[in-house]
Design a protein around this motif. Structure first.
Motif, PDB file in Angstrom:
ATOM      1  N   ASP A 218       0.852  -1.196   0.000  1.00 51.72           N
ATOM      2  CA  ASP A 218       0.000   0.000   0.000  1.00 51.72           C
ATOM      3  C   ASP A 218       0.889   1.249   0.000  1.00 51.72           C
ATOM      4  O   ASP A 218       1.770   1.394   0.839  1.00 51.72           O
ATOM      5  N   GLN A 220      -0.657   4.574  -0.302  1.00 55.49           N
ATOM      6  CA  GLN A 220      -1.456   5.529   0.469  1.00 55.49           C
ATOM      7  C   GLN A 220      -0.991   6.966   0.276  1.00 55.49           C
ATOM      8  O   GLN A 220      -0.827   7.716   1.230  1.00 55.49           O
ATOM      9  N   ASP A 248      -4.554   0.500  -2.969  1.00 53.41           N
ATOM     10  CA  ASP A 248      -4.488   1.705  -2.134  1.00 53.41           C
ATOM     11  C   ASP A 248      -3.316   2.588  -2.553  1.00 53.41           C
ATOM     12  O   ASP A 248      -2.414   2.892  -1.752  1.00 53.41           O
ATOM     13  N   HIS A 340      -5.857  -7.427  -2.205  1.00 53.47           N
ATOM     14  CA  HIS A 340      -5.553  -6.249  -1.391  1.00 53.47           C
ATOM     15  C   HIS A 340      -5.611  -6.566   0.096  1.00 53.47           C
ATOM     16  O   HIS A 340      -4.701  -6.215   0.848  1.00 53.47           O
ATOM     17  N   HIS A 386      -3.311  -3.831   3.182  1.00 53.44           N
ATOM     18  CA  HIS A 386      -4.554  -3.407   3.841  1.00 53.44           C
ATOM     19  C   HIS A 386      -4.549  -3.491   5.352  1.00 53.44           C
ATOM     20  O   HIS A 386      -4.854  -2.511   6.034  1.00 53.44           O
ATOM     21  N   GLU A 404       1.513  -4.345   4.485  1.00 50.88           N
ATOM     22  CA  GLU A 404       0.935  -3.154   5.104  1.00 50.88           C
ATOM     23  C   GLU A 404       1.752  -2.767   6.337  1.00 50.88           C
ATOM     24  O   GLU A 404       1.966  -3.588   7.236  1.00 50.88           O
TER      25      GLU A 404
END
Length: 819
Positions: A218, A220, A248, A340, A386, A404
């Motif tokens: 991710d 983000q 993400d 994810h 995630h 993550e």
């Protein structure tokens, strides 16, 4: 397929969300076909809605048939349910005639025929939710056979022969506009079932032709950590490598425009780049398709960053088209599933699973999905992002990789790479992020999970009237401390950018306390930026040690209730955060160097995993805090109270600021639980001064006073305003005196001096009892009979040996039991 590198236009932009339209007249086998495919539970039909809305109705000839009087409402519910299921990204088999509610009107000349009107609607909502459509058309199924099949149905499910023929005729007189959709027609050979299943299932991709497969966690809204000098893509994308982004791409970070612009320019059209659909892709999708925003984060923070970098809705739409619900591939004999949010097992048919399950996860966010996957899977691997509630490593379990790590909040961007040699993991620290204080200030809508998370933060980080200067020692205070003769400043060789401020030995022995020197206790700061790295308590005193802590003064200014916390018998250790080195700062006795700091560091590393230490560093960094511990090391530093093993007791979470502040006990306990740390124990609470005074009167006379059956050094008293003082128990004070006495015997022997000792005083100023005096003199006499080598032992060992002799052949005079 083995060894081939697949065409991105054909594979990487293929939407898995699928709508099957079962077109045909009653009795043509639509339901039977779905049953044979195992898709009955994925079906959506008007008949099922009719059964929910109405019971069967009676006809004039005495039959009970399905009620179709409320078709307008039936088809309204059908459409609402269809769109609701599409929003979840579910596989849908729509059992319909494509003729909508019954109408006998002939379409006006030039108007769209009703079936194509219905199909147009389906195409529109499929486009809105990024679905592919396949029509399984059974309209050519022989009508006479359909009528016979209808007779075999239960009476309430039968349709009149007239209606079957009417629908059959209507289906076959209109040509469907099948542009942009898959169209499969029934044939007598029965090939429709296989053709439809082949359309539903997703092929397993073979990526063995690539040098390696790099999975990227991710992002983000972070960018520098990916492509910067130390990032995994610092040298760009290679043609001989497959890249899998687990989803993400956006939100929460402060480089959303940069990362999406880079992705559009560099990754979007590449055959060797795969993107998984994460839950935050939902917001990009809604913007691209002109839908209402449902995320304040995206609308007010992410979107302005995208627009600033020239990202258009068309760009966003292409990115969303690139995103896959899952990626199932083989590489050099290994099977891999990438999603994810992670799966609880390796599904045989992932195409039957909804996008919601892939992107938001099965079970709650806190569930240890990696452990569950390993428990349920004997072959194959999974890679996901995630969620990582348990702070697992990149290879969380032997078969599950977790990418993550809160990169957007200053954590690591994680990668895992599969090559011919197997798996390798990577972590890349992100240095471009909002501080926790900034993030909390931006929160306007608090979910239950966010409310729960805020309960782990000290009050000062939630206040909006603080600035970065509050974490620095003020120039005025620093100048005052440096000018004070009772304060010394030290700079350790191992940390030349760090200075510590502590009161001098002269202040301690002369008891020359004032408002300045009491602050100078374990106070560490960056001597270039003045940023406070760690700090301990301001000096506080025993009851009766100063005028302020006399019982008379305490009666005046203590605010009740007063809580007593057990004071363990060790040495103080501090853990803070050093921004210059981005590391934990571990110190004791006013320095990060020396044996006590080393003892503490060893215990910390034995009690906490590398992952826990990383999480602790982030917590102290983000909350502008440091921690103070009572460090117990019975091997290297035994004191008066006996312990079985080393430990570190979390005493308080203290704000890294000039003004002393600390978190309340409930937050201390939550954080202790989070990091598996023992926290200080509440012993008792006094509702008023009379209760405290009665307790003090009893405890100061009792050499064998215990809490929960155990001896302790004493207690720390904290009133309702967090004013602190402490009480040392007679047992601890007595044996501390005995330790000093036996050390004097050794020194006097070395110096060939006469030794005398009479037990006439106690540290608390009270006169010792006759029993204490007798025990002290018994111990004195016993020590005088021992060799100096024996007396070199710690007081705990000597106390035990004395106790054994005392109970056997030593002349007993005292009535006190030796514990």
């Amino acid at each position: 397929m083995a060894g081939c590198i697949l065409d991105a236009n054909e594979k990487t932009e293929k939407k898995v969300r699928k709508l099957i339209v079962m077109r045909g007249h009653p009795g043509s086998g639509k339901t039977t076909l779905l049953r044979e495919l195992g898709l009955e539970d994925w079906s959506l039909s008007a008949d099922d809605i009719r059964k929910v809305n109405n019971s069967p109705m009676l006809t004039l000839d005495g039959r009970l048939i399905q009620n179709q009087d409320d078709n307008h409402n039936t088809f309204r519910i059908l459409r609402e349910t269809l769109e609701s299921r599409m929003e979840k990204g579910q596989l849908i088999a729509l059992d319909t005639t494509l003729m909508g509610s019954k109408s006998k009107k002939t379409p006006a000349s030039g108007s769209t025929p009703p079936q194509n009107q219905e199909l147009k609607y389906l195409k529109e909502i499929a486009h809105k939710h990024r679905y592919r459509i396949c029509i399984a058309d059974l309209s050519t199924f022989p009508v006479e056979q359909a009528i016979e099949n209808n007779k075999g149905r239960p009476e309430t499910r039968r349709v009149t022969e007239y209606r079957i023929r009417e629908i059959h005729e209507g289906l076959n007189k209109e040509t469907l506009d099948t542009t942009g959709i898959e169209y499969l027609q029934w044939d007598e050979e029965g090939a429709l079932l296989d053709r439809l299943w082949n359309w539903i299932k997703e092929p397993v991709l073979d990526l063995s032709g690539y040098r390696e497969v790099v999975h990227i966690g991710d992002l983000q809204g972070t960018f520098e950590v990916l492509t910067g000098p130390n990032g995994p893509l610092a040298r760009g994308l290679r043609d001989d490598t497959a890249y899998v982004f687990v989803g993400d791409l956006l939100d929460r970070g402060i480089e959303n425009g940069e990362i999406l612009r880079w992705f559009v320019n560099n990754a979007l059209d590449r055959n060797n780049v795969f993107l998984l659909w994460g839950n935050h892709e939902d917001h990009l999708h809604r913007w691209a398709r002109g839908m209402t925003h449902v995320s304040n984060e995206f609308e007010f923070r992410t979107l302005p960053q995208l627009i600033k970098k020239g990202i258009t809705r068309a760009d966003a739409d292409r990115v969303c088209n690139k995103a896959r619900e899952f990626l199932k591939y083989v590489y050099d004999g290994r099977q891999v599933l990438v999603t994810h949010a992670g799966m609880p097992h390796f599904p045989e048919h992932p195409e039957l699973i909804s996008l919601k399950d892939f992107s938001k996860g099965v079970g709650n966010w806190e569930h240890p999905i990696d452990t569950t996957f390993d428990e349920n899977t004997s072959e194959g691997y999974q890679v996901h992002g995630h969620r990582n509630h348990g702070s697992m490593g990149v290879q969380a379990t032997p078969r599950s990789f977790n990418l993550e790590d809160s990169v957007e909040h200053g954590g690591f961007l994680r990668t895992c790479t599969l090559s011919r040699d197997g798996w390798t993991a990577g972590e890349y620290r992100n240095h471009v992020f909002r501080s926790l204080r900034e993030r909390l200030a931006l929160e306007t809508v608090l979910s239950d999970s966010r409310k729960a998370q805020r309960k782990k933060y000290p009050n000062w980080i939630l206040e909006d009237n603080m600035t970065a200067e509050d974490t620095k020692i003020s120039e005025e205070l620093l100048a005052t401390m440096r000018a004070h003769s009772g304060v010394r400043e030290k700079t350790p060789e191992s940390h030349p950018h760090v200075s510590s401020l502590n009161f001098t030995n002269k202040v301690f022995y002369d008891k020359a306390w004032d408002d300045i020197v009491v602050k100078a206790r374990g106070f560490f700061f960056n001597n270039k930026t003045r940023e406070i790295i760690s700090r301990g308590y301001e000096k506080f005193f025993n009851i009766g040690e100063t005028e302020e802590t006399s019982m008379e003064a305490l009666a005046e200014h203590l605010e009740f209730p007063v809580t007593a916390y057990i004071k363990e018998n060790g040495f103080l250790g501090n853990i803070g955060y050093d921004a210059e080195t981005d590391s934990l700062f571990i110190a004791s006795k006013s320095t990060p160097e020396g044996k006590f700091a080393d003892y503490f560091r060893t215990i910390v590393e034995s009690k906490m995993s590398e992952r826990q230490l990383e999480e602790l560093k982030r917590y102290l960094r983000d909350t502008e805090s440091s921690m103070t511990f009572e460090v117990i090391d019975p091997v290297n530093d035994p004191h008066m109270i006996e312990y079985d093993e080393p430990d570190m007791i979390l005493l308080d979470i203290i704000r890294r600021s000039s003004e002393f502040d600390k978190a309340p006990q409930e937050i201390l306990e939550r954080i202790g639980k989070k990091f598996d740390l023992t926290t200080k124990t509440q012993a008792m609470r006094f509702k008023d001064f009379n209760a405290l005074e009665r307790w003090m009167s009893n405890v100061t006379k009792d050499m064998n006073y215990r809490i929960n059956g155990l001896h302790h050094e004493g207690v720390v008293l904290e009133d309702a305003k967090r004013y602190m003082t402490k009480v040392k128990f007679p047992y601890y004070s007595f044996w501390k005196q005995m330790r000093s006495m036996k050390d004097r015997i050794i020194r006097n022997r070395i110096n060939k001096q006469e030794f005398t000792y009479e037990h006439t005083w106690r540290p608390d100023g009270l006169a010792p009892t006759e029993e204490e005096i007798a025990l002290a003199h018994d111990f004195r006499d016993w020590c005088l009979q021992q060799g100096s080598e024996t007396l070199e032992a710690g007081i705990i060992a000597l106390r035990k040996e004395f106790g054994r002799d005392f109970d056997s052949d030593f002349e007993r005079r005292s009535t006190l039991k030796v514990a």
